[in-house]
Write a protein that holds these residues in place. Structure first.
Motif, PDB file in Angstrom:
ATOM      1  N   ARG A 270      -3.434   5.320   7.760  1.00 52.27           N
ATOM      2  CA  ARG A 270      -4.707   4.738   8.189  1.00 52.27           C
ATOM      3  C   ARG A 270      -5.842   5.343   7.351  1.00 52.27           C
ATOM      4  N   ASN A 271      -6.806   4.501   7.020  1.00 53.42           N
ATOM      5  CA  ASN A 271      -8.002   4.953   6.305  1.00 53.42           C
ATOM      6  C   ASN A 271      -7.637   5.597   4.960  1.00 53.42           C
ATOM      7  N   ILE A 272      -6.959   4.833   4.139  1.00 51.59           N
ATOM      8  CA  ILE A 272      -6.566   5.306   2.812  1.00 51.59           C
ATOM      9  C   ILE A 272      -7.385   4.540   1.779  1.00 51.59           C
ATOM     10  N   LYS A 273      -7.998   5.261   0.845  1.00 49.44           N
ATOM     11  CA  LYS A 273      -8.772   4.640  -0.224  1.00 49.44           C
ATOM     12  C   LYS A 273      -8.223   5.082  -1.575  1.00 49.44           C
ATOM     13  N   ALA A 274      -7.991   4.109  -2.450  1.00 46.43           N
ATOM     14  CA  ALA A 274      -7.585   4.391  -3.824  1.00 46.43           C
ATOM     15  C   ALA A 274      -8.625   3.750  -4.739  1.00 46.43           C
ATOM     16  N   ILE A 275      -9.410   4.574  -5.408  1.00 48.43           N
ATOM     17  CA  ILE A 275     -10.592   4.120  -6.138  1.00 48.43           C
ATOM     18  C   ILE A 275     -10.446   4.451  -7.626  1.00 48.43           C
ATOM     19  N   ASN A 276     -10.610   3.451  -8.470  1.00 50.82           N
ATOM     20  CA  ASN A 276     -10.716   3.644  -9.922  1.00 50.82           C
ATOM     21  C   ASN A 276      -9.548   4.450 -10.496  1.00 50.82           C
ATOM     22  N   ASN A 277      -8.343   3.962 -10.244  1.00 46.05           N
ATOM     23  CA  ASN A 277      -7.146   4.596 -10.781  1.00 46.05           C
ATOM     24  C   ASN A 277      -6.538   3.747 -11.904  1.00 46.05           C
ATOM     25  N   THR A 278      -5.815   4.403 -12.793  1.00 41.98           N
ATOM     26  CA  THR A 278      -5.131   3.741 -13.901  1.00 41.98           C
ATOM     27  C   THR A 278      -3.636   4.030 -13.809  1.00 41.98           C
ATOM     28  N   VAL A 279      -2.840   2.972 -13.910  1.00 39.76           N
ATOM     29  CA  VAL A 279      -1.380   3.106 -13.933  1.00 39.76           C
ATOM     30  C   VAL A 279      -0.883   2.428 -15.207  1.00 39.76           C
ATOM     31  N   TYR A 280      -0.037   3.125 -15.972  1.00 45.57           N
ATOM     32  CA  TYR A 280       0.405   2.552 -17.250  1.00 45.57           C
ATOM     33  C   TYR A 280       1.891   2.862 -17.489  1.00 45.57           C
ATOM     34  N   ASN A 281       2.532   2.028 -18.306  1.00 44.06           N
ATOM     35  CA  ASN A 281       3.932   2.204 -18.707  1.00 44.06           C
ATOM     36  C   ASN A 281       4.823   2.549 -17.515  1.00 44.06           C
ATOM     37  N   THR A 282       4.619   1.836 -16.426  1.00 46.64           N
ATOM     38  CA  THR A 282       5.290   2.141 -15.161  1.00 46.64           C
ATOM     39  C   THR A 282       6.300   1.051 -14.833  1.00 46.64           C
ATOM     40  N   TYR A 283       7.491   1.489 -14.449  1.00 48.13           N
ATOM     41  CA  TYR A 283       8.619   0.569 -14.302  1.00 48.13           C
ATOM     42  C   TYR A 283       8.482  -0.355 -13.099  1.00 48.13           C
ATOM     43  N   ARG A 284       8.036   0.167 -11.977  1.00 49.69           N
ATOM     44  CA  ARG A 284       7.973  -0.635 -10.757  1.00 49.69           C
ATOM     45  C   ARG A 284       6.542  -1.103 -10.513  1.00 49.69           C
ATOM     46  N   SER A 285       5.997  -0.865  -9.326  1.00 52.82           N
ATOM     47  CA  SER A 285       4.692  -1.404  -8.948  1.00 52.82           C
ATOM     48  C   SER A 285       3.575  -0.411  -9.241  1.00 52.82           C
ATOM     49  N   ALA A 286       2.448  -0.934  -9.693  1.00 53.80           N
ATOM     50  CA  ALA A 286       1.261  -0.082  -9.807  1.00 53.80           C
ATOM     51  C   ALA A 286       0.818   0.366  -8.416  1.00 53.80           C
ATOM     52  N   ILE A 287       0.776  -0.567  -7.460  1.00 54.38           N
ATOM     53  CA  ILE A 287       0.441  -0.282  -6.062  1.00 54.38           C
ATOM     54  C   ILE A 287       1.551  -0.841  -5.180  1.00 54.38           C
ATOM     55  N   ALA A 288       2.158   0.007  -4.355  1.00 56.21           N
ATOM     56  CA  ALA A 288       3.174  -0.440  -3.401  1.00 56.21           C
ATOM     57  C   ALA A 288       2.761   0.033  -2.006  1.00 56.21           C
ATOM     58  N   LEU A 289       2.554  -0.917  -1.098  1.00 56.91           N
ATOM     59  CA  LEU A 289       2.218  -0.617   0.298  1.00 56.91           C
ATOM     60  C   LEU A 289       3.376  -1.110   1.152  1.00 56.91           C
ATOM     61  N   GLN A 290       4.089  -0.184   1.785  1.00 54.91           N
ATOM     62  CA  GLN A 290       5.337  -0.519   2.450  1.00 54.91           C
ATOM     63  C   GLN A 290       5.378   0.083   3.848  1.00 54.91           C
ATOM     64  N   SER A 291       5.573  -0.767   4.831  1.00 53.91           N
ATOM     65  CA  SER A 291       5.689  -0.326   6.216  1.00 53.91           C
ATOM     66  C   SER A 291       7.015  -0.855   6.738  1.00 53.91           C
ATOM     67  N   VAL A 292       8.043   0.009   6.737  1.00 57.27           N
ATOM     68  CA  VAL A 292       9.404  -0.482   6.953  1.00 57.27           C
ATOM     69  C   VAL A 292      10.195   0.339   7.973  1.00 57.27           C
TER      70      VAL A 292
END
Length: 489
Positions: A270-292
């Motif tokens: 809850r209440n998570i902020k991701a601001i001005n980030n860079t993801v590069y040369n990454t195999y899977r997801s830049a952003i993964a939000l998973q509730s499982v």
């Protein structure tokens, strides 16, 4: 009287704050801690930590040199200060490490006011350590199932494991070569992780930063290269959850996911902020939000993302890995995203590449995937510019529009963007969701693709405003099935 009490409280607060600033420094050499890289200093370093703790707190300062050690345990009001040129070396002998919850080089548990700071380095020597662990297991000296010819994570030492620690500062360091996840902070409060460099590509399952059921955390200005997830938030226990966390101005490269919430999600986020980030040369997801895992994931803001040469841009997933444990995902806002998805493997050439899996399939789109009757709710995408390679081919894999029900639900499967194999959209695929709003999105398929830009299946309440695309020989933006109240403006 009231003003006097207020003044007294202010003075007390200032005294508490300044007490930390003027805490005593102790040189490692004072405790006869050797810096030759060969002498095992475990007992000497632990004696120094205990001594500083008993004498009111302070910093244990390591100057230029290589300090070899096994597991050490921080105490309240003690900071390890590694000056530039100082290297804390983890032993390559698995029997030099303590397992308390997890196996680690630096433990802290049920304490407060601790830190690891300075421009020095901690090197876990993880490749040699992991291989020695495997050798002991093969000889029957360590009991382990050796899945995939790796000892299990809980006995493969990480560098840092903190549990229930308040007021933590991890700053300016170089952290590298863990045999497992590099650093895990569980049920900690009031924590700063700032301006560290993470090189964690020495072995499999090597995350950069793991934050578990923590509150009031800032993860800022870090540079992370990891064989597994880069920045990963988890929730291991019902009744606990990650809350009030800022992830800002980080640069991440991984052979898994860049910034991930989940997979473990028994409590929530809850209440998570991701601001001005860079993801590069990454195999899977830049952003993964998973509730499982039966928890909640809500009130998430992603604002400012550069995803460069990343296999998947965004993956939102509800699952049910334990039957009867219903998860939720609500109020997700993602905006100001610039991304390009490659046709080739995004992490090709790195030491520990992500696996070739779930093939054959075409390049995967952004995915928002709930479950039947269990909807992802209230998702907003604003200001996106994403370039895909196109090249989707029916001869590689094919889901016709009248066969969308053939896409498996997979509620219990480990969640990754590739789990569904072929998907019928190249840009965005939405399934089992409510109240979805897209505005000012521009999607480009660089080469011909048989698929449509956007598919919505069992979606109820969606607004697409100023959503544009470029695709050879395609004029249709959207296909919907079993959906209601879908508006395009």
């Amino acid at each position: 009287m009231k003003h006097q009490k207020k003044l007294i409280l202010i003075v007390l607060f200032m005294l508490i704050q300044t007490a930390g600033l003027f805490a005593k420094d102790y040189k490692a050499s004072f405790f006869h801690i050797k810096h030759d890289g060969n002498t095992l200093n475990t007992r000497s370093i632990q004696f120094a930590i205990d001594y500083i703790h008993k004498n009111g707190g302070g910093r244990l300062v390591f100057h230029v040199g290589r300090y070899l050690t096994g597991s050490i345990h921080l105490k309240s009001n003690v900071t390890l200060q590694l000056e530039e040129g100082a290297v804390l070396l983890g032993s390559t002998n698995p029997f030099d490490y303590d397992r308390i919850g997890q196996t680690a080089l630096i433990h802290a548990r049920d304490i407060e006011n601790v830190g690891i700071t300075g421009k020095g380095m901690i090197d876990g020597q993880g490749r040699a350590l992991a291989n020695n662990s495997i050798a002991y297991a093969n000889d029957g000296l360590i009991e382990d199932i050796l899945k995939y010819d790796r000892t299990r994570e809980s006995i493969r030492p990480m560098i840092i494991y903190f549990f229930n620690v308040n007021n933590v500062t991890i700053k300016d360091l170089i952290l590298q070569n863990s045999a497992c996840w590099l650093q895990t902070y569980e049920r900690c409060k009031n924590m700063v992780i700032d301006n560290i460099t993470v090189n964690n590509v020495a072995f499999w399952n090597s995350d950069g930063i793991d934050v578990v059921d923590c509150q009031n955390v800032t993860i800022t200005n870090n540079n992370i290269d990891a064989a597994d997830d880069g920045i990963c938030l988890k929730s291991h226990t019902e009744g606990f959850f990650c809350n009030n966390i800022l992830i800002e101005n980080n640069i991440v490269r991984t052979s898994a996911n860049g910034i991930k919430l989940g997979t473990a999600g028994k409590g929530g986020f809850r209440n998570i902020k991701a601001i001005n980030n860079t993801v590069y040369n990454t195999y899977r997801s830049a952003i993964a939000l998973q509730s499982v895992d039966g928890g909640f994931l809500e009130d998430i803001l992603i604002d400012g993302l550069k995803s460069i040469n990343t296999g998947n841009v965004i993956y939102l997933r509800l699952g049910e890995r334990v039957v009867g444990k219903k998860s939720t995902m609500d109020r997700i806002s993602i905006k100001n995203v610039v991304a390009d998805v490659p046709f080739e493997k995004a992490d090709a050439g790195y030491d520990y590449e992500g696996p070739i899996e779930d093939m054959p399939r075409n390049i995967s789109p952004i995915v928002i995937a709930g479950l039947p009757g269990q909807y992802i709710n209230d998702v907003t995408f604003t200001n996106f510019k994403i370039s895909y390679p196109g090249r989707g081919s029916k001869f590689v894999a094919y889901v016709p529009l009248d066969k969308l029900d053939s896409i498996p639900e997979q509620p219990a499967q480990y969640p990754e963007f590739s789990q569904f194999k072929e998907l019928p959209a190249w840009g965005i695929y939405v399934r089992h969701a409510k109240n979805i709003n897209f505005s000012n999105l521009h999607l480009t398929a660089e080469k011909k693709d048989y698929r449509l830009p956007i598919i919505m299946d069992d979606v109820h309440g969606a607004l697409l405003k100023k959503v544009t695309f470029e695709q050879i020989d395609q004029k249709k933006l959207l296909y919907t099935q079993k959906s209601t109240d879908i508006k395009v403006q």
